[in-house]
Design a protein around this motif. Structure first.
Motif, PDB file in Angstrom:
ATOM      1  N   SER A 106       5.175   5.700   4.335  1.00  0.00           N
ATOM      2  CA  SER A 106       5.515   5.556   5.761  1.00  0.00           C
ATOM      3  C   SER A 106       7.028   5.513   5.974  1.00  0.00           C
ATOM      4  CB  SER A 106       4.860   4.296   6.341  1.00  0.00           C
ATOM      5  OG  SER A 106       5.436   3.125   5.779  1.00  0.00           O
ATOM      6  N   GLU A 107       7.777   5.202   4.905  1.00  0.00           N
ATOM      7  CA  GLU A 107       9.250   5.165   4.979  1.00  0.00           C
ATOM      8  C   GLU A 107       9.889   6.473   4.511  1.00  0.00           C
ATOM      9  OE1 GLU A 107      10.822   2.537   6.297  1.00  0.00           O
ATOM     10  OE2 GLU A 107       8.839   1.662   6.631  1.00  0.00           O
ATOM     11  N   GLU A 108       9.074   7.421   4.008  1.00  0.00           N
ATOM     12  CA  GLU A 108       9.600   8.674   3.456  1.00  0.00           C
ATOM     13  C   GLU A 108      10.195   9.546   4.573  1.00  0.00           C
ATOM     14  OE1 GLU A 108      11.073  11.263   1.486  1.00  0.00           O
ATOM     15  OE2 GLU A 108       9.785  10.123   0.113  1.00  0.00           O
ATOM     16  N   THR A 109      11.432  10.006   4.378  1.00  0.00           N
ATOM     17  CA  THR A 109      12.101  10.817   5.404  1.00  0.00           C
ATOM     18  C   THR A 109      11.949  12.323   5.162  1.00  0.00           C
ATOM     19  OG1 THR A 109      14.186  10.671   4.174  1.00  0.00           O
ATOM     20  CG2 THR A 109      13.814   9.032   5.912  1.00  0.00           C
ATOM     21  N   ARG A 110      11.518  12.691   3.956  1.00  0.00           N
ATOM     22  CA  ARG A 110      11.308  14.116   3.670  1.00  0.00           C
ATOM     23  C   ARG A 110       9.910  14.547   4.111  1.00  0.00           C
ATOM     24  NH1 ARG A 110      12.659  13.457  -2.607  1.00  0.00           N
ATOM     25  NH2 ARG A 110      11.471  11.568  -2.097  1.00  0.00           N
ATOM     26  N   THR A 111       9.730  15.837   4.325  1.00  0.00           N
ATOM     27  CA  THR A 111       8.411  16.384   4.619  1.00  0.00           C
ATOM     28  C   THR A 111       7.487  16.132   3.436  1.00  0.00           C
ATOM     29  OG1 THR A 111       9.376  18.105   6.026  1.00  0.00           O
ATOM     30  CG2 THR A 111       7.167  18.511   5.183  1.00  0.00           C
ATOM     31  N   MET A 112       6.242  15.733   3.715  1.00  0.00           N
ATOM     32  CA  MET A 112       5.284  15.379   2.656  1.00  0.00           C
ATOM     33  C   MET A 112       4.142  16.394   2.592  1.00  0.00           C
ATOM     34  SD  MET A 112       5.097  11.275   3.391  1.00  0.00           S
ATOM     35  CE  MET A 112       5.272  11.452   5.181  1.00  0.00           C
ATOM     36  N   ILE A 113       3.698  16.664   1.377  1.00  0.00           N
ATOM     37  CA  ILE A 113       2.618  17.629   1.141  1.00  0.00           C
ATOM     38  C   ILE A 113       1.457  16.922   0.462  1.00  0.00           C
ATOM     39  CG2 ILE A 113       1.977  19.787   0.007  1.00  0.00           C
ATOM     40  CD1 ILE A 113       5.050  20.395  -0.088  1.00  0.00           C
ATOM     41  N   PHE A 114       0.252  17.110   1.028  1.00  0.00           N
ATOM     42  CA  PHE A 114      -0.954  16.502   0.466  1.00  0.00           C
ATOM     43  C   PHE A 114      -2.039  17.563   0.288  1.00  0.00           C
ATOM     44  CE2 PHE A 114       1.195  13.325   3.058  1.00  0.00           C
ATOM     45  CZ  PHE A 114       1.206  12.193   2.267  1.00  0.00           C
ATOM     46  N   TYR A 115      -2.869  17.385  -0.736  1.00  0.00           N
ATOM     47  CA  TYR A 115      -4.104  18.149  -0.865  1.00  0.00           C
ATOM     48  C   TYR A 115      -5.248  17.233  -0.435  1.00  0.00           C
ATOM     49  CZ  TYR A 115      -1.900  21.864  -3.676  1.00  0.00           C
ATOM     50  OH  TYR A 115      -1.131  22.909  -4.124  1.00  0.00           O
ATOM     51  N   GLU A 116      -6.284  17.816   0.182  1.00  0.00           N
ATOM     52  CA  GLU A 116      -7.431  17.003   0.584  1.00  0.00           C
ATOM     53  C   GLU A 116      -8.708  17.834   0.595  1.00  0.00           C
ATOM     54  OE1 GLU A 116      -9.036  14.454   0.270  1.00  0.00           O
ATOM     55  OE2 GLU A 116      -7.628  13.158   1.340  1.00  0.00           O
ATOM     56  N   SER A 117      -9.827  17.164   0.361  1.00  0.00           N
ATOM     57  CA  SER A 117     -11.132  17.828   0.426  1.00  0.00           C
ATOM     58  C   SER A 117     -11.651  17.723   1.863  1.00  0.00           C
ATOM     59  CB  SER A 117     -12.111  17.172  -0.538  1.00  0.00           C
ATOM     60  OG  SER A 117     -12.231  15.793  -0.253  1.00  0.00           O
ATOM     61  N   PRO A 118     -12.512  18.657   2.285  1.00  0.00           N
ATOM     62  CA  PRO A 118     -12.977  18.671   3.685  1.00  0.00           C
ATOM     63  C   PRO A 118     -13.630  17.365   4.134  1.00  0.00           C
ATOM     64  CG  PRO A 118     -13.660  20.662   2.540  1.00  0.00           C
ATOM     65  CD  PRO A 118     -13.080  19.762   1.497  1.00  0.00           C
ATOM     66  N   HIS A 119     -14.460  16.751   3.261  1.00  0.00           N
ATOM     67  CA  HIS A 119     -15.197  15.560   3.695  1.00  0.00           C
ATOM     68  C   HIS A 119     -14.323  14.303   3.749  1.00  0.00           C
ATOM     69  CE1 HIS A 119     -15.535  15.472  -0.714  1.00  0.00           C
ATOM     70  NE2 HIS A 119     -15.706  14.176  -0.614  1.00  0.00           N
ATOM     71  N   LYS A 120     -13.089  14.389   3.273  1.00  0.00           N
ATOM     72  CA  LYS A 120     -12.188  13.233   3.359  1.00  0.00           C
ATOM     73  C   LYS A 120     -11.048  13.456   4.349  1.00  0.00           C
ATOM     74  CE  LYS A 120     -13.039  11.691  -1.378  1.00  0.00           C
ATOM     75  NZ  LYS A 120     -12.585  11.910  -2.755  1.00  0.00           N
ATOM     76  N   LEU A 121     -11.015  14.628   4.984  1.00  0.00           N
ATOM     77  CA  LEU A 121      -9.891  14.950   5.873  1.00  0.00           C
ATOM     78  C   LEU A 121      -9.788  13.982   7.054  1.00  0.00           C
ATOM     79  CD1 LEU A 121      -7.526  16.820   6.641  1.00  0.00           C
ATOM     80  CD2 LEU A 121      -9.169  18.234   7.898  1.00  0.00           C
ATOM     81  N   ILE A 122     -10.917  13.659   7.695  1.00  0.00           N
ATOM     82  CA  ILE A 122     -10.906  12.757   8.861  1.00  0.00           C
ATOM     83  C   ILE A 122     -10.349  11.394   8.475  1.00  0.00           C
ATOM     84  CG2 ILE A 122     -12.338  11.586  10.587  1.00  0.00           C
ATOM     85  CD1 ILE A 122     -12.001  14.601  11.048  1.00  0.00           C
ATOM     86  N   LYS A 123     -10.808  10.871   7.346  1.00  0.00           N
ATOM     87  CA  LYS A 123     -10.320   9.569   6.870  1.00  0.00           C
ATOM     88  C   LYS A 123      -8.813   9.614   6.626  1.00  0.00           C
ATOM     89  CE  LYS A 123     -10.572   6.325   3.007  1.00  0.00           C
ATOM     90  NZ  LYS A 123     -11.141   6.045   1.671  1.00  0.00           N
ATOM     91  N   THR A 124      -8.346  10.677   5.991  1.00  0.00           N
ATOM     92  CA  THR A 124      -6.918  10.786   5.674  1.00  0.00           C
ATOM     93  C   THR A 124      -6.077  10.926   6.933  1.00  0.00           C
ATOM     94  OG1 THR A 124      -7.372  11.709   3.487  1.00  0.00           O
ATOM     95  CG2 THR A 124      -5.207  12.161   4.416  1.00  0.00           C
ATOM     96  N   LEU A 125      -6.518  11.731   7.885  1.00  0.00           N
ATOM     97  CA  LEU A 125      -5.782  11.874   9.145  1.00  0.00           C
ATOM     98  C   LEU A 125      -5.779  10.550   9.919  1.00  0.00           C
ATOM     99  CD1 LEU A 125      -6.989  15.428  10.281  1.00  0.00           C
ATOM    100  CD2 LEU A 125      -4.697  14.820   9.467  1.00  0.00           C
TER     101      LEU A 125
END
Length: 223
Positions: A149-168
């Motif tokens: 949450s303190e990171e100032t650079r753009t962040m890249i994540f991989y995610e599976s479809p069934h976990k996307l809602i939780k991650t967002l």
């Protein structure tokens, strides 16, 4: 000549296979594949008849010494994953490290990897970025999100479809509902799409339209 080749394979569109990748896979003595069934289709398409052996996250610890001995005996070996570049959220690091420790030459070919097109077409700053891959599923997840949450650079994540809602939903909670987010899905494939907006807007989109396929999430850094 003993050498380990790390060979990227297409993340969807078979036309993204390079001429050099085909040449290397034809020339080596052995191909190590994450899933021999998936890679078998790729090799068949390009008429590559090199012997193949399974090398995945569940057996790579046991396999490393065996592969090193093969390389020391003079064999040349290529490592491929199901899609993209080996060692990027896929097996490859352990074997590469062992080769370096044993002074065996390693050659990583340039080629397909999912996060680069997702980052570039997100419209978010890409002069500085951090690749996070998959977030921890349970243990350490909250700690990681608080730190990021303190990171100032753009962040890249991989995610599976069934976990996307939780991650967002986690991004809304820890990064803020207005944090810019871009979700790229099914890159290079027929139903490729990129949805951009705030964390809340992208969450609403996928709540109403459950996603399918491979997913890369790009998140703007803290301002």
């Amino acid at each position: 000549m003993s050498k380990l080749f790390l060979v990227p394979t297409p993340i969807g569109n078979l036309k993204d296979m390079t001429f050099r990748a085909v040449d290397v896979l034809n020339d080596v003595d052995l191909i190590l594949a994450e899933d021999t069934r998936t890679s078998g289709k790729l090799l068949k398409h390009f008429e590559i008849k090199t012997p193949m052996q399974s090398h995945h996250m569940h057996n790579e610890h046991k396999m490393v010494d065996h592969v090193i001995q093969k390389l020391k005996s003079g064999q040349s070996i290529a490592l491929i994953s199901d899609a993209g570049t080996p060692a990027i959220s896929d097996p490859g690091f352990l074997l590469t490290r062992a080769c370096v420790e044993n002074q065996i030459e390693v050659d990583c070919l340039p080629g397909a990897t999912a996060f680069v097109p997702a980052l570039v077409n997100s419209g978010l700053p890409n002069d500085k970025f951090v690749f996070e891959g998959f977030l921890p599923v349970k243990k350490g997840r909250q700690t990681r999100l608080k730190l990021l949450s303190e990171e100032t650079r753009t962040m890249i994540f991989y995610e599976s479809p069934h976990k996307l809602i939780k991650t967002l939903s986690n991004f809304c909670e820890y990064f803020g509902e207005d944090r810019p987010v871009s979700v790229s899905r099914e890159l290079t494939k027929l139903y490729e799409e990129t949805i951009r907006g705030t964390a809340t807007e992208v969450l609403a989109h996928y709540t109403n339209k459950p996603p399918k396929g491979e997913i890369v999430i790009i998140v703007g850094g803290r301002k």
